[in-house]
Every structure is written in C-alpha cells, then in structure tokens.
Design an enzyme around this catalytic site. Structure first.
Site, PDB file in Angstrom:
ATOM      1  N   HIS A   9     -95.254  34.079 -91.557  1.00 40.53           N
ATOM      2  CA  HIS A   9     -95.019  32.618 -91.459  1.00 40.53           C
ATOM      3  C   HIS A   9     -95.420  31.927 -92.739  1.00 40.53           C
ATOM      4  O   HIS A   9     -96.495  31.336 -92.799  1.00 40.53           O
ATOM      5  CB  HIS A   9     -95.812  32.052 -90.289  1.00 40.53           C
ATOM      6  N   ILE A  21     -97.379  29.095 -94.573  1.00 34.18           N
ATOM      7  CA  ILE A  21     -97.690  27.801 -93.951  1.00 34.18           C
ATOM      8  C   ILE A  21     -98.356  28.086 -92.616  1.00 34.18           C
ATOM      9  O   ILE A  21     -97.862  28.898 -91.829  1.00 34.18           O
ATOM     10  CB  ILE A  21     -96.425  26.953 -93.744  1.00 34.18           C
ATOM     11  N   GLY A  46     -97.976  25.215 -86.791  1.00 31.77           N
ATOM     12  CA  GLY A  46     -98.455  23.991 -86.152  1.00 31.77           C
ATOM     13  C   GLY A  46     -99.200  24.247 -84.858  1.00 31.77           C
ATOM     14  O   GLY A  46    -100.189  23.585 -84.552  1.00 31.77           O
ATOM     15  N   VAL A  47     -98.752  25.229 -84.095  1.00 32.58           N
ATOM     16  CA  VAL A  47     -99.414  25.538 -82.837  1.00 32.58           C
ATOM     17  C   VAL A  47    -100.867  25.971 -83.070  1.00 32.58           C
ATOM     18  O   VAL A  47    -101.749  25.697 -82.252  1.00 32.58           O
ATOM     19  CB  VAL A  47     -98.611  26.589 -82.030  1.00 32.58           C
ATOM     20  N   GLU A  69    -104.275  24.279 -81.784  1.00 33.87           N
ATOM     21  CA  GLU A  69    -105.301  25.102 -81.131  1.00 33.87           C
ATOM     22  C   GLU A  69    -106.669  24.877 -81.773  1.00 33.87           C
ATOM     23  O   GLU A  69    -107.675  24.794 -81.066  1.00 33.87           O
ATOM     24  CB  GLU A  69    -104.912  26.575 -81.188  1.00 33.87           C
TER      25      GLU A  69
END
Length: 167
Positions: free
Chosen positions: A74, A80, A83-84, A88
């Site tokens: 990723h 990067i 976003g998850v 978290e």
C-alpha cells in the site's frame, strides 16, 4: 480492568514536586498502554500517550515507519498509511479514555464511525498526533468520541467514533 488513574507509577508525575503534580500531564509508555489495550503487533498502533485527562481526553503518538507490514502493498513505490489504520489508531487512543472510566468493564469495540474525513496522506517518517475527546457515555456500555490525527500540525484525519463495551 487495569487502571492508571490512582497509580502514580503509571505517570510521569512521580519525580515532580508535590505542588507541580496537578499541572503535569499524565503520560503512558508503550508497556502501560499494553496493560490497558489488548492490541498487539501488528495491530498495536499507539506508541505513547503524551497527555491524558481522566474521563475527558487523551493525546497519543503513532510513529509511522516503513517497516510496518501494510507498506509492502500500500502502495509499492509510494507508501501511504491506509486510512482504516489511521482510524484504528484514533480508536485505540479513544480506548484508553473509555477503558479508564469508573464502572466500565469489558472490551471496548468499534460500534460505528461518522463523518470521517481524510485531509492529507500519512507516509513513513510521519508522526501522528492523535487527540480523542469523550463526547458521551451511555449506561457505561456505549461511548462516543471526537477524534483527530495530525502530522506536523496539519490535519490528516478527523471523525466521530462510537464504541460498545462488550463483557
């Protein structure tokens, strides 16, 4: 449930003069965070709590390093932080606040997220400064928090997080 509220060995205050105790922020090391949260590698996403106000808010740090497993895919050539995982990390800082509420017993789990927005990418070498503020607690079973994650004073992510306390 582990507690940090009454045990001064879990703060940076023990070496402070008696009159400075109330003005010093409560901090937590990685080891102390692990006493409170069940998350472990690779899902432990909070390195330190730098300011904790019992029953109100916490400010935590997440040092983003290239060695983290998600950067392998990723994205190759342009890592990067997903976003998850930022969300978290915000939830884990919020978990510190909720698990320390008097009468809250059990595992704090995500129940929902609202109005989450990503404002800038988070990349290896960044340090996320995550602030969570408790908005409400219902029946010691549900909590709602406002959270934000910043890098170098720039907003990276913000949103409202809901938690459920599971026995």
């Amino acid at each position: 449930m582990a507690t940090i509220i009454e045990d001064k060995t879990h703060t940076n205050q023990e070496s402070q003069p008696a009159n400075a105790e109330q003005d010093s922020p409560i901090t937590l090391t990685l080891e102390q965070i692990q006493e409170l949260l069940p998350h472990r590698y690779p899902f432990a996403l909070v390195d330190r709590i730098i300011d904790y106000v019992p029953g109100k808010q916490a400010v935590g740090l997440k040092n983003v390093t290239f060695n983290e497993p998600h950067f392998q895919g990723h994205f190759p050539g342009r890592p990067i932080m997903p976003g998850v995982l930022i969300v978290e990390a915000m939830a884990q800082v919020g978990g510190i606040v909720l698990t320390q509420m008097p009468g809250v017993n059990g595992l704090c789990m995500f129940a929902g997220i609202d109005k989450v927005r990503f404002r800038r990418p988070v990349v290896p070498g960044d340090q996320l400064v995550i602030t969570t503020e408790l908005l409400s607690v219902r029946g010691l079973k549900f909590g709602k928090m406002q959270a934000k994650a910043e890098v170098d004073g720039q907003l990276a992510c913000e949103g409202t997080l809901m938690f459920s306390v599971v026995e």
